[in-house]
Design a protein around this motif. Structure first.
Motif, mmCIF file in Angstrom:
data_model
loop_
_atom_site.group_PDB
_atom_site.id
_atom_site.type_symbol
_atom_site.label_atom_id
_atom_site.label_comp_id
_atom_site.label_asym_id
_atom_site.label_seq_id
_atom_site.Cartn_x
_atom_site.Cartn_y
_atom_site.Cartn_z
ATOM 1 N N ASN A 96 35.609 50.907 33.624
ATOM 2 C CA ASN A 96 36.968 51.229 34.041
ATOM 3 C C ASN A 96 37.915 50.191 33.424
ATOM 4 O OD1 ASN A 96 39.414 51.523 35.276
ATOM 5 N ND2 ASN A 96 38.629 51.555 37.365
ATOM 6 N N PRO A 97 38.590 50.553 32.327
ATOM 7 C CA PRO A 97 39.428 49.573 31.617
ATOM 8 C C PRO A 97 40.518 48.968 32.495
ATOM 9 C CG PRO A 97 39.202 51.617 30.350
ATOM 10 C CD PRO A 97 38.588 51.878 31.691
ATOM 11 N N LYS A 98 40.804 49.613 33.638
ATOM 12 C CA LYS A 98 41.854 49.061 34.511
ATOM 13 C C LYS A 98 41.291 48.132 35.594
ATOM 14 C CE LYS A 98 45.257 52.647 33.859
ATOM 15 N NZ LYS A 98 45.453 54.027 34.247
ATOM 16 N N ALA A 99 39.975 47.894 35.564
ATOM 17 C CA ALA A 99 39.363 47.059 36.608
ATOM 18 C C ALA A 99 39.910 45.634 36.525
ATOM 19 C CB ALA A 99 37.849 47.049 36.448
ATOM 20 N N ARG A 100 40.100 45.048 37.698
ATOM 21 C CA ARG A 100 40.661 43.692 37.787
ATOM 22 C C ARG A 100 39.620 42.746 38.351
ATOM 23 N NH1 ARG A 100 46.697 44.017 38.738
ATOM 24 N NH2 ARG A 100 47.199 45.883 37.583
ATOM 25 N N VAL A 101 39.592 41.540 37.826
ATOM 26 C CA VAL A 101 38.609 40.558 38.290
ATOM 27 C C VAL A 101 39.275 39.204 38.437
ATOM 28 C CG1 VAL A 101 36.395 39.432 37.830
ATOM 29 C CG2 VAL A 101 36.782 41.763 36.998
ATOM 30 N N ASN A 121 43.481 38.478 28.519
ATOM 31 C CA ASN A 121 43.012 39.591 29.352
ATOM 32 C C ASN A 121 43.850 39.589 30.637
ATOM 33 O OD1 ASN A 121 41.620 41.400 31.029
ATOM 34 N ND2 ASN A 121 39.653 40.944 30.042
ATOM 35 N N ASP A 122 44.910 40.420 30.642
ATOM 36 C CA ASP A 122 45.889 40.370 31.739
ATOM 37 C C ASP A 122 45.349 40.840 33.077
ATOM 38 O OD1 ASP A 122 47.626 39.536 29.871
ATOM 39 O OD2 ASP A 122 48.621 41.480 29.594
ATOM 40 N N LEU A 123 44.201 41.488 33.060
ATOM 41 C CA LEU A 123 43.657 42.025 34.314
ATOM 42 C C LEU A 123 42.636 41.077 34.943
ATOM 43 C CD1 LEU A 123 43.342 45.779 33.318
ATOM 44 C CD2 LEU A 123 45.186 44.628 34.544
ATOM 45 N N THR A 124 42.555 39.860 34.414
ATOM 46 C CA THR A 124 41.652 38.866 35.004
ATOM 47 C C THR A 124 42.437 37.606 35.346
ATOM 48 O OG1 THR A 124 41.103 37.891 32.865
ATOM 49 C CG2 THR A 124 39.663 39.661 33.634
ATOM 50 N N GLY A 125 41.925 36.858 36.313
ATOM 51 C CA GLY A 125 42.531 35.586 36.684
ATOM 52 C C GLY A 125 41.440 34.592 37.032
ATOM 53 N N VAL A 126 41.790 33.313 37.044
ATOM 54 C CA VAL A 126 40.812 32.257 37.322
ATOM 55 C C VAL A 126 41.406 31.299 38.356
ATOM 56 C CG1 VAL A 126 39.371 30.434 36.342
ATOM 57 C CG2 VAL A 126 40.019 32.387 34.917
ATOM 58 N N ILE A 127 40.623 30.987 39.367
ATOM 59 C CA ILE A 127 41.072 30.063 40.413
ATOM 60 C C ILE A 127 40.085 28.908 40.502
ATOM 61 C CG2 ILE A 127 41.426 29.794 42.911
ATOM 62 C CD1 ILE A 127 42.192 32.742 43.024
ATOM 63 N N PRO A 134 37.781 29.070 52.263
ATOM 64 C CA PRO A 134 38.034 30.469 51.906
ATOM 65 C C PRO A 134 39.494 30.871 52.086
ATOM 66 C CG PRO A 134 36.848 30.337 53.997
ATOM 67 C CD PRO A 134 36.882 28.956 53.429
ATOM 68 N N GLU A 135 40.185 30.249 53.041
ATOM 69 C CA GLU A 135 41.607 30.594 53.230
ATOM 70 C C GLU A 135 42.389 30.273 51.961
ATOM 71 O OE1 GLU A 135 40.040 28.854 55.660
ATOM 72 O OE2 GLU A 135 40.232 30.100 57.475
ATOM 73 N N ARG A 136 42.062 29.133 51.354
ATOM 74 C CA ARG A 136 42.775 28.754 50.129
ATOM 75 C C ARG A 136 42.459 29.747 49.000
ATOM 76 N NH1 ARG A 136 41.703 24.412 46.091
ATOM 77 N NH2 ARG A 136 43.170 25.178 44.552
ATOM 78 N N ILE A 137 41.187 30.142 48.897
ATOM 79 C CA ILE A 137 40.815 31.124 47.863
ATOM 80 C C ILE A 137 41.623 32.401 48.059
ATOM 81 C CG2 ILE A 137 38.948 32.642 47.053
ATOM 82 C CD1 ILE A 137 37.008 30.346 47.549
ATOM 83 N N LEU A 138 41.702 32.857 49.309
ATOM 84 C CA LEU A 138 42.418 34.110 49.576
ATOM 85 C C LEU A 138 43.912 33.950 49.269
ATOM 86 C CD1 LEU A 138 40.529 35.018 52.866
ATOM 87 C CD2 LEU A 138 40.393 36.253 50.688
ATOM 88 N N ALA A 139 44.478 32.792 49.648
ATOM 89 C CA ALA A 139 45.910 32.572 49.395
ATOM 90 C C ALA A 139 46.187 32.536 47.889
ATOM 91 C CB ALA A 139 46.357 31.265 50.055
ATOM 92 N N GLU A 140 45.338 31.838 47.152
ATOM 93 C CA GLU A 140 45.541 31.746 45.689
ATOM 94 C C GLU A 140 45.357 33.115 45.041
ATOM 95 O OE1 GLU A 140 45.266 28.726 43.384
ATOM 96 O OE2 GLU A 140 45.923 27.459 45.028
ATOM 97 N N ALA A 141 44.366 33.871 45.536
ATOM 98 C CA ALA A 141 44.128 35.209 44.968
ATOM 99 C C ALA A 141 45.346 36.092 45.222
ATOM 100 C CB ALA A 141 42.871 35.824 45.564
ATOM 101 N N ARG A 142 45.943 35.965 46.413
ATOM 102 C CA ARG A 142 47.138 36.768 46.715
ATOM 103 C C ARG A 142 48.294 36.360 45.802
ATOM 104 N NH1 ARG A 142 45.123 36.850 52.279
ATOM 105 N NH2 ARG A 142 44.709 39.048 52.698
ATOM 106 N N ARG A 143 48.402 35.034 45.546
ATOM 107 C CA ARG A 143 49.487 34.526 44.717
ATOM 108 C C ARG A 143 49.387 35.049 43.274
ATOM 109 N NH1 ARG A 143 50.706 29.558 42.823
ATOM 110 N NH2 ARG A 143 48.600 28.842 43.181
ATOM 111 N N LEU A 144 48.145 35.216 42.803
ATOM 112 C CA LEU A 144 47.956 35.731 41.434
ATOM 113 C C LEU A 144 48.447 37.171 41.310
ATOM 114 C CD1 LEU A 144 44.379 34.614 40.253
ATOM 115 C CD2 LEU A 144 46.581 33.849 39.379
#
Ligand SMILES: C[S@@+](CC[C@H](N)C(=O)[O-])C[C@H]1O[C@@H](n2cnc3c(N)ncnc32)[C@H](O)[C@@H]1O
Length: 272
Positions: A96-101, A121-127, A134-144
């Motif tokens: 799925n070329p639109k998949a995000r990671v 690769n605009d559909l991927t991010g790195v934290i 885990p709260e920080r991971i979730l907050a950073e993921a939301r920020r991305l």
């Protein structure tokens, strides 16, 4: 030492890195002579280790494909290492070329290489973050702003929860991650175990307890508990090789030899 083209200056090439040694074992290209030398030494001492790492990555690949088949198109991969050979975004975006990671790792070397590998690769991010927060991971993921937490998400924890000792309350960490995921989300876990293991392996484990990267081996019941009240999918929490092998010939006579269980569960709470 000369910096190869395109590598950020914060990557230290004068010392071997665990992330790049792991990449070498997987057949990746993100490693240097200094890493390969250490990898060969480790492989000579623990001949089963490279095969175990590859089996772990194979399990993750099969699990990601199963999630894609179930319609999951966004993934949070925690403890991702260097996303090289058979990595999640490649497997996902091939289907799925639109998949995000979004990749998350505690190791700055893995994070720096990941950023370099994924630039463009605009559909991927790195934290860069610690599973124990885990709260920080979730907050950073939301920020991305790459993942939509109101839609089903694939949370991947392959070969990482065993780095969290009981004192850091891994069950609470898992509960926090599950609570952030919408109905229909899936959770993938692979985790080292003492069950069905020979004494030599357990003795080696006791020695590793003296190092900084101590692994907490857990029972199948404890690992199953990390899925909480989510529905565990067939064939259950099993030795990694036994989790939906692509062909029966893939499974050796002793599938317990990698010393790790793998499983996948789905959040079946009603939408609302
Ligand atoms: C065995 S590798 C697994 C890599 C990948 N998930 C796979 O299955 O191929 C474990 C990874 O977890 C990372 N890790 C260890 N402890 C962690 C923590 N507390 N938080 C985030 N990542 C962690 C390590 O840096 C390493 O990259």
């Amino acid at each position: 030492m000369q910096m190869p083209d395109g590598l950020p200056a914060e990557i230290d090439l004068s010392r071997p890195s665990a992330a790049r040694v792991y990449d070498y074992f997987l057949g990746g290209a993100h490693n240097f002579e200094i890493d390969r030398q250490l990898a060969e030494q480790i492989a000579a001492m623990t001949p089963n280790l490279p095969a175990t790492m590859r089996a772990g990555r194979e399990f993750l690949r099969r699990a990601v494909r199963a999630l894609l088949d179930a319609g999951i198109d966004q993934f949070l991969d925690i403890g991702s290492g260097i996303p090289t050979v058979g990595n999640v975004h490649e497997v996902a975006q091939a289907a799925n070329p639109k998949a995000r990671v979004v990749y998350v790792d505690i190791d700055p070397v893995a994070v720096a290489h990941s950023r370099e590998l994924l630039s463009g690769n605009d559909l991927t991010g790195v934290i860069h973050a610690d599973l124990r927060d885990p709260e920080r991971i979730l907050a950073e993921a939301r920020r991305l702003d790459l993942l939509d937490f109101d839609r089903p998400l694939g949370i991947l924890l392959a070969g990482v929860v065993h780095f969290v000792p009981d004192a850091d309350r891994p069950a609470d960490i898992m509960a926090t991650l599950r609570a952030a995921a919408a109905p229909g989300s899936h959770l993938v876990v692979s985790h080292s175990t003492f069950e069905d293991q020979p004494q030599e392996m357990l003795d080696a484990q006791r020695l590793s307890a003296r190092t900084a990267t101590e692994i907490s081996l857990r029972s199948r019941a404890e690992i199953t508990g990390f899925f909480g009240d989510w529905t565990i999918l067939e064939p259950g929490v099993v030795h990694m090789e036994l989790w939906r092998p692509e062909s029966p010939s893939e499974v050796a006579e002793n599938p317990e030899r990698f010393g790790a269980f793998g499983g996948v569960a789905r959040n079946d709470q009603p939408v609302g």
